[in-house]
Design a protein around this motif. Structure first.
Motif, PDB file in Angstrom:
ATOM      1  N   GLU A   1       0.855  -1.185   0.000  1.00  0.00           N
ATOM      2  CA  GLU A   1       0.000   0.000   0.000  1.00  0.00           C
ATOM      3  C   GLU A   1       0.894   1.239   0.000  1.00  0.00           C
ATOM      4  OE1 GLU A   1      -3.442   1.942   2.881  1.00  0.00           O
ATOM      5  OE2 GLU A   1      -3.338  -0.239   2.605  1.00  0.00           O
TER       6      GLU A   1
ATOM      7  N   SER B   1     -13.625   3.903 -12.139  1.00  0.00           N
ATOM      8  CA  SER B   1     -14.368   4.786 -11.237  1.00  0.00           C
ATOM      9  C   SER B   1     -15.708   5.211 -11.843  1.00  0.00           C
ATOM     10  CB  SER B   1     -13.530   6.009 -10.912  1.00  0.00           C
ATOM     11  OG  SER B   1     -14.142   6.825  -9.938  1.00  0.00           O
TER      12      SER B   1
ATOM     13  N   ASP C   1      -0.235  11.335   0.646  1.00  0.00           N
ATOM     14  CA  ASP C   1      -1.285  12.108   1.308  1.00  0.00           C
ATOM     15  C   ASP C   1      -0.781  13.481   1.751  1.00  0.00           C
ATOM     16  OD1 ASP C   1      -3.216  10.048   1.144  1.00  0.00           O
ATOM     17  OD2 ASP C   1      -2.315   9.062   2.882  1.00  0.00           O
TER      18      ASP C   1
ATOM     19  N   CYS D   1      -8.927  13.132  -4.628  1.00  0.00           N
ATOM     20  CA  CYS D   1      -8.834  11.962  -3.756  1.00  0.00           C
ATOM     21  C   CYS D   1      -9.058  10.715  -4.608  1.00  0.00           C
ATOM     22  CB  CYS D   1      -9.897  12.045  -2.661  1.00  0.00           C
ATOM     23  SG  CYS D   1      -9.883  10.667  -1.497  1.00  0.00           S
TER      24      CYS D   1
ATOM     25  N   ARG E   1      -2.366  -1.374  -3.338  1.00  0.00           N
ATOM     26  CA  ARG E   1      -3.311  -0.276  -3.161  1.00  0.00           C
ATOM     27  C   ARG E   1      -2.545   1.046  -3.207  1.00  0.00           C
ATOM     28  NH1 ARG E   1      -6.848   1.213   2.261  1.00  0.00           N
ATOM     29  NH2 ARG E   1      -8.466   2.449   1.227  1.00  0.00           N
TER      30      ARG E   1
ATOM     31  N   HIS F   1       0.963   5.494  -0.248  1.00  0.00           N
ATOM     32  CA  HIS F   1       0.177   6.711  -0.070  1.00  0.00           C
ATOM     33  C   HIS F   1       0.980   7.939  -0.489  1.00  0.00           C
ATOM     34  CE1 HIS F   1      -3.259   5.465   2.704  1.00  0.00           C
ATOM     35  NE2 HIS F   1      -2.564   4.355   2.556  1.00  0.00           N
TER      36      HIS F   1
ATOM     37  N   ASP G   1      -8.575   6.153  -4.592  1.00  0.00           N
ATOM     38  CA  ASP G   1      -8.217   4.870  -3.992  1.00  0.00           C
ATOM     39  C   ASP G   1      -8.158   3.883  -5.146  1.00  0.00           C
ATOM     40  OD1 ASP G   1      -7.792   2.709  -2.363  1.00  0.00           O
ATOM     41  OD2 ASP G   1      -9.474   3.098  -1.025  1.00  0.00           O
TER      42      ASP G   1
ATOM     43  N   SER H   1     -10.898   1.270  -9.090  1.00  0.00           N
ATOM     44  CA  SER H   1     -10.601   2.561  -8.470  1.00  0.00           C
ATOM     45  C   SER H   1     -11.862   3.307  -8.054  1.00  0.00           C
ATOM     46  CB  SER H   1      -9.796   3.439  -9.425  1.00  0.00           C
ATOM     47  OG  SER H   1     -10.622   3.947 -10.446  1.00  0.00           O
ATOM     48  N   ASP H   2     -11.658   4.226  -7.122  1.00  0.00           N
ATOM     49  CA  ASP H   2     -12.684   5.167  -6.672  1.00  0.00           C
ATOM     50  C   ASP H   2     -12.024   6.539  -6.677  1.00  0.00           C
ATOM     51  OD1 ASP H   2     -14.912   6.375  -5.582  1.00  0.00           O
ATOM     52  OD2 ASP H   2     -14.329   5.901  -3.516  1.00  0.00           O
TER      53      ASP H   2
ATOM     54  N   LYS I   1      -3.073   5.304  -2.921  1.00  0.00           N
ATOM     55  CA  LYS I   1      -4.061   6.229  -2.364  1.00  0.00           C
ATOM     56  C   LYS I   1      -3.458   7.620  -2.173  1.00  0.00           C
ATOM     57  CE  LYS I   1      -7.791   6.137   1.042  1.00  0.00           C
ATOM     58  NZ  LYS I   1      -7.896   7.591   1.121  1.00  0.00           N
TER      59      LYS I   1
ATOM     60  N   LEU J   1      -6.736   0.152  -6.760  1.00  0.00           N
ATOM     61  CA  LEU J   1      -6.293  -1.209  -6.449  1.00  0.00           C
ATOM     62  C   LEU J   1      -5.795  -1.886  -7.713  1.00  0.00           C
ATOM     63  CD1 LEU J   1      -6.107  -3.248  -4.092  1.00  0.00           C
ATOM     64  CD2 LEU J   1      -8.356  -4.108  -4.779  1.00  0.00           C
TER      65      LEU J   1
END
Length: 346
Positions: free
Chosen positions: A147, A338, A151, A210, A223, A149, A212, A196-197, A225, A214
């Motif tokens: 995973e 998405s 962020d 934003c 993942r 990130h 997310d 994805s989202d 993010k 996979l």
């Protein structure tokens, strides 16, 4: 040493922070100057350079290499123009706005025998280099889950209009997301499928901020993010294998040091604070290990050194056009996923 005459297409944050310091420090590059549309700053920082009023004026000085570091939506137009003019090209991330554009640039470069590289400099971040070292040395055994990130806590809109207006290159997926995708593909290769989202979370934002994402591999899930409402950071790199885990916070200091004007040849360049060391908990060589692992040094200079060798010795680019195409394939699949709510095969 052969000199590669090099020009920039912008001297904003990208040109001033990520390109000019390394091009001026490497003895093989000669920084000619930059196209500057309004503010004229490059000559003050590098007195031997020029500020060009147009790309055509820039071409009149016959650069060997042109850095296309304009907004993403314009990458294809300017990179194509420079390739057709017979110039090697370095394109900022993300490579282009679409897969079709990326493949066309790749084809032009191949047909004309030119070098075409993509500036995924985050492969040379100290934190990612350390993660790569742990994985490549098989310290965790077979990897089953990872995973990554990128962020931030930044709820306000960027003053850069091209980042906040709806266009083919805007949004966090094509910005920070392209780095995460490139790092994942560099470590694990192309996945079989993507889910994805992608969302908008900031008030009054018009572009995605934003996501997310996979990536599905046969025996692995990755993942990715990024978001702008993360006040308390989680580890930016989490990798789990059958023998153990490695958790690493984001700690590379190069961007901040470049913004502060620190010289790229400083002895401690790319050295993270020890507080950012990653936690390794694994069984390796028959021993259980749980310790903080010293972080490797990051250095974007290595990208430019490899780019120089690519041009002068006909070696592969440090990040190839195909690498850029692959990132765009994942981005397009993520957007489709998405929109449809479905897993998309790649």
């Amino acid at each position: 040493m052969r000199k590669i005459k090099t020009a920039l297409l912008s001297y904003g944050m990208s040109g001033k922070v990520f390109h000019a310091p390394f091009l001026s420090d490497h003895p093989g590059f000669e920084l000619l100057g930059s196209w500057e549309r309004s503010h004229k700053h490059i000559h003050a920082d590098y007195p031997e350079t020029k500020s060009y009023a147009t790309p055509e004026a820039l071409l009149e000085d016959h650069p060997d290499l042109v850095v296309v570091n304009t907004p993403v939506a314009t990458h294809f137009e300017y990179a194509k123009k420079m390739l057709l003019a017979g110039k090697h090209v370095l394109v900022e991330k993300s490579f282009t706005a679409t897969v079709a554009e990326a493949k066309e640039l790749q084809l032009i470069a191949k047909e004309k025998g030119l070098k075409l590289a993509v500036f995924h400099n985050r492969r040379w971040d100290s934190d990612f280099l350390t993660v790569k070292d742990v994985v490549s040395k098989n310290m965790l055994g077979d990897i089953v889950e990872a995973e990554f990130h990128f962020d931030r806590y930044n709820p306000t809109l960027s003053p850069k209009l091209h980042k906040e207006t709806v266009n083919s290159g805007s949004g966090v997926l094509k910005d920070l997301g392209s780095h995460l995708i490139d790092q994942a593909l560099f470590l694990f290769g192309m996945p079989n499928a993507v889910f994805s989202d992608i969302r908008i979370t900031r008030p009054k934002s018009l572009v995605d901020d934003c996501f997310d994402l996979l990536l599905y591999y046969e025996n692995l899930r990755v993942r990715l993010k990024a978001g702008f409402f993360v006040r308390e950071m989680v580890p930016s790199f989490v990798v789990h294998g059958k023998n153990g885990s490695f958790l690493k916070p984001r700690g590379d200091v190069q961007e901040e040091d470049l913004k502060l004007g620190k010289h790229v040849s400083a002895r401690d360049w790319g050295t993270e604070p020890r507080s950012k060391e990653g936690l390794l908990h694994t069984e390796f060589d028959g021993k259980i290990i749980r310790e903080f692992l010293p972080t490797l040094h990051g250095n974007y200079y290595d990208f430019f050194a490899a780019l120089y060798e690519s041009i002068t010795e006909d070696k592969p680019e440090p990040v190839t056009a195909q690498d850029g195409v692959n990132v765009m394939i994942i981005i397009e699949a993520a957007i489709k996923s998405s929109e449809t709510g479905a897993i998309v095969n790649v």
